[in-house]
Design a protein around this motif. Sequence first.
Motif, PDB file in Angstrom:
ATOM      1  N   PRO A 259      53.675  25.109 -35.744  1.00 38.20           N
ATOM      2  CA  PRO A 259      52.304  25.422 -36.161  1.00 38.20           C
ATOM      3  C   PRO A 259      51.397  24.214 -35.949  1.00 38.20           C
ATOM      4  N   ILE A 260      50.211  24.477 -35.429  1.00 38.61           N
ATOM      5  CA  ILE A 260      49.213  23.430 -35.227  1.00 38.61           C
ATOM      6  C   ILE A 260      48.097  23.664 -36.239  1.00 38.61           C
ATOM      7  N   ALA A 261      47.846  22.699 -37.087  1.00 41.63           N
ATOM      8  CA  ALA A 261      46.865  22.861 -38.169  1.00 41.63           C
ATOM      9  C   ALA A 261      45.459  22.676 -37.626  1.00 41.63           C
ATOM     10  N   GLN A 262      45.007  23.666 -36.851  1.00 40.30           N
ATOM     11  CA  GLN A 262      43.664  23.637 -36.275  1.00 40.30           C
ATOM     12  C   GLN A 262      43.085  25.044 -36.287  1.00 40.30           C
ATOM     13  N   ALA A 263      41.776  25.106 -36.140  1.00 39.95           N
ATOM     14  CA  ALA A 263      41.086  26.391 -35.990  1.00 39.95           C
ATOM     15  C   ALA A 263      40.627  26.535 -34.545  1.00 39.95           C
TER      16      ALA A 263
ATOM     17  N   ALA B 164      49.553  35.197 -36.787  1.00 38.50           N
ATOM     18  CA  ALA B 164      50.558  36.210 -37.115  1.00 38.50           C
ATOM     19  C   ALA B 164      51.309  36.698 -35.887  1.00 38.50           C
ATOM     20  N   THR B 165      50.684  36.658 -34.706  1.00 32.47           N
ATOM     21  CA  THR B 165      51.396  37.098 -33.502  1.00 32.47           C
ATOM     22  C   THR B 165      52.614  36.216 -33.258  1.00 32.47           C
ATOM     23  N   ALA B 166      52.459  34.907 -33.471  1.00 35.60           N
ATOM     24  CA  ALA B 166      53.585  33.981 -33.282  1.00 35.60           C
ATOM     25  C   ALA B 166      54.628  34.166 -34.376  1.00 35.60           C
ATOM     26  N   GLU B 167      54.169  34.297 -35.622  1.00 36.95           N
ATOM     27  CA  GLU B 167      55.115  34.482 -36.736  1.00 36.95           C
ATOM     28  C   GLU B 167      55.933  35.759 -36.553  1.00 36.95           C
ATOM     29  N   ASP B 168      55.263  36.850 -36.205  1.00 34.92           N
ATOM     30  CA  ASP B 168      55.952  38.130 -36.048  1.00 34.92           C
ATOM     31  C   ASP B 168      56.949  38.076 -34.896  1.00 34.92           C
ATOM     32  N   THR B 169      56.547  37.455 -33.800  1.00 33.26           N
ATOM     33  CA  THR B 169      57.434  37.353 -32.641  1.00 33.26           C
ATOM     34  C   THR B 169      58.663  36.508 -32.961  1.00 33.26           C
ATOM     35  N   ALA B 170      58.440  35.355 -33.594  1.00 35.21           N
ATOM     36  CA  ALA B 170      59.539  34.428 -33.884  1.00 35.21           C
ATOM     37  C   ALA B 170      60.595  35.051 -34.792  1.00 35.21           C
TER      38      ALA B 170
ATOM     39  N   LEU C 149      57.522  28.408 -29.478  1.00 35.17           N
ATOM     40  CA  LEU C 149      56.186  28.953 -29.705  1.00 35.17           C
ATOM     41  C   LEU C 149      55.324  27.874 -30.345  1.00 35.17           C
ATOM     42  N   ILE C 150      54.106  27.701 -29.839  1.00 36.57           N
ATOM     43  CA  ILE C 150      53.174  26.706 -30.355  1.00 36.57           C
ATOM     44  C   ILE C 150      51.827  27.395 -30.547  1.00 36.57           C
ATOM     45  N   HIS C 151      51.304  27.356 -31.778  1.00 38.45           N
ATOM     46  CA  HIS C 151      50.144  28.200 -32.091  1.00 38.45           C
ATOM     47  C   HIS C 151      49.359  27.581 -33.240  1.00 38.45           C
ATOM     48  N   SER C 152      48.036  27.597 -33.129  1.00 42.37           N
ATOM     49  CA  SER C 152      47.190  27.105 -34.216  1.00 42.37           C
ATOM     50  C   SER C 152      47.230  28.061 -35.403  1.00 42.37           C
ATOM     51  N   THR C 153      47.327  27.499 -36.586  1.00 44.41           N
ATOM     52  CA  THR C 153      47.441  28.316 -37.795  1.00 44.41           C
ATOM     53  C   THR C 153      46.169  29.100 -38.089  1.00 44.41           C
ATOM     54  N   ASP C 154      45.016  28.581 -37.632  1.00 45.67           N
ATOM     55  CA  ASP C 154      43.742  29.270 -37.861  1.00 45.67           C
ATOM     56  C   ASP C 154      43.092  29.652 -36.537  1.00 45.67           C
ATOM     57  N   ASP C 155      43.923  30.063 -35.602  1.00 43.41           N
ATOM     58  CA  ASP C 155      43.440  30.498 -34.293  1.00 43.41           C
ATOM     59  C   ASP C 155      42.420  31.625 -34.474  1.00 43.41           C
ATOM     60  N   PRO C 156      41.174  31.444 -34.001  1.00 47.78           N
ATOM     61  CA  PRO C 156      40.164  32.481 -34.203  1.00 47.78           C
ATOM     62  C   PRO C 156      40.220  33.605 -33.167  1.00 47.78           C
ATOM     63  N   ASP C 157      41.045  33.433 -32.142  1.00 50.98           N
ATOM     64  CA  ASP C 157      41.087  34.389 -31.038  1.00 50.98           C
ATOM     65  C   ASP C 157      42.352  35.242 -31.093  1.00 50.98           C
TER      66      ASP C 157
ATOM     67  N   LEU D  73      52.605  29.204 -25.445  1.00 49.65           N
ATOM     68  CA  LEU D  73      51.476  28.480 -26.025  1.00 49.65           C
ATOM     69  C   LEU D  73      50.403  29.490 -26.407  1.00 49.65           C
ATOM     70  N   TYR D  74      50.249  29.715 -27.702  1.00 48.34           N
ATOM     71  CA  TYR D  74      49.251  30.608 -28.307  1.00 48.34           C
ATOM     72  C   TYR D  74      49.137  31.957 -27.599  1.00 48.34           C
ATOM     73  N   GLY D  75      50.314  32.545 -27.340  1.00 50.13           N
ATOM     74  CA  GLY D  75      50.344  33.849 -26.703  1.00 50.13           C
ATOM     75  C   GLY D  75      50.649  34.968 -27.685  1.00 50.13           C
ATOM     76  N   TYR D  76      51.107  36.089 -27.157  1.00 51.92           N
ATOM     77  CA  TYR D  76      51.396  37.273 -27.964  1.00 51.92           C
ATOM     78  C   TYR D  76      52.357  38.145 -27.182  1.00 51.92           C
TER      79      TYR D  76
END
Length: 281
Positions: free
Chosen positions: A243-247, A227-233, A215-223, A127-130
């Motif tokens: 992808p979660i459509a949130q900031a 890309a960390t999720a996309e690259d890992t996957a 992997l579950i990650h907001s597309t506009d994660d400000p923190d 969940l929104y990791g790296y």
Amino acid sequence: MKKIQIPLNTYHDITLNATRYAPDTEASATVFYLHGGGLEFGHRDDLPLDYIKRLVDARIQLVTFDYLLAPEVKLDVILPVLRESLDIVMDKPWCSSRITLMGRSAGAYLCYLLLRDGFEAVGLVDLYGYASLDYPEFRMPAEFYDSFPKVLPMNAQAMIHRQPLVAGDMKDRYPLYVSGRQFGTWLSQFLPSMRAADTYSLTPEDLTRLPRTLLIHSTDDPDVPFATAEDTAKYLPDAELIPIAQAEHDFDRDVTAENLAIYDRIINFIVSVPVGVRATA
């Protein structure tokens, strides 16, 4: 539902504990959970109770773990002490052989390192990791944190305790993390040396050896950038990225119908692991 505190190992007279949330009937799977908090704050029982009940009602037992926090302790100590904690629980007679690791943010990062270093699990919920520290957002002043009141490095230094910690309230410890992100010094707060950043990052080859991953990650994660999720996957052998459509970073901090539906997908992922599958390497 049973809730049981489990004393584990000790480090410098600090006792590390786990909490076991178990169904009243025999569990069909076990989840080891690691909390987030930039490695510097948070506590093992931060998962909202509604999510925990959802898991337990599906006959999944959840075990949440303490781990040592930075910067009082660095990763070269955090990881082996945490691995010892996990091994103690794995030896319990009630611990299922079908273990899934689950982490939020920095907790997911620790899960990646544990799996790379040989911990055996049938799956990972990120969940929104790296999985790597090689992102400019981690190494340079982060634009998002410029909107926060400045926490000067000398003020952050004053927040560091003399004794190790396994839990830290956000109100007390979050400024320490904010300072690291504002001044680009966050990595130095938990790495034993800045030269060790690659040592504590997974390579593409490392990722190919990991188990099935959700992997579950907001597309506009400000923190933590999406890309960390996309690259890992891209390199995981069996991965699903939601992808979660949130900031928002920790989009699941509030219990909503949408987030409960996400946790239903997590449950489906956990219970669908083929019986008999266990090892990653």
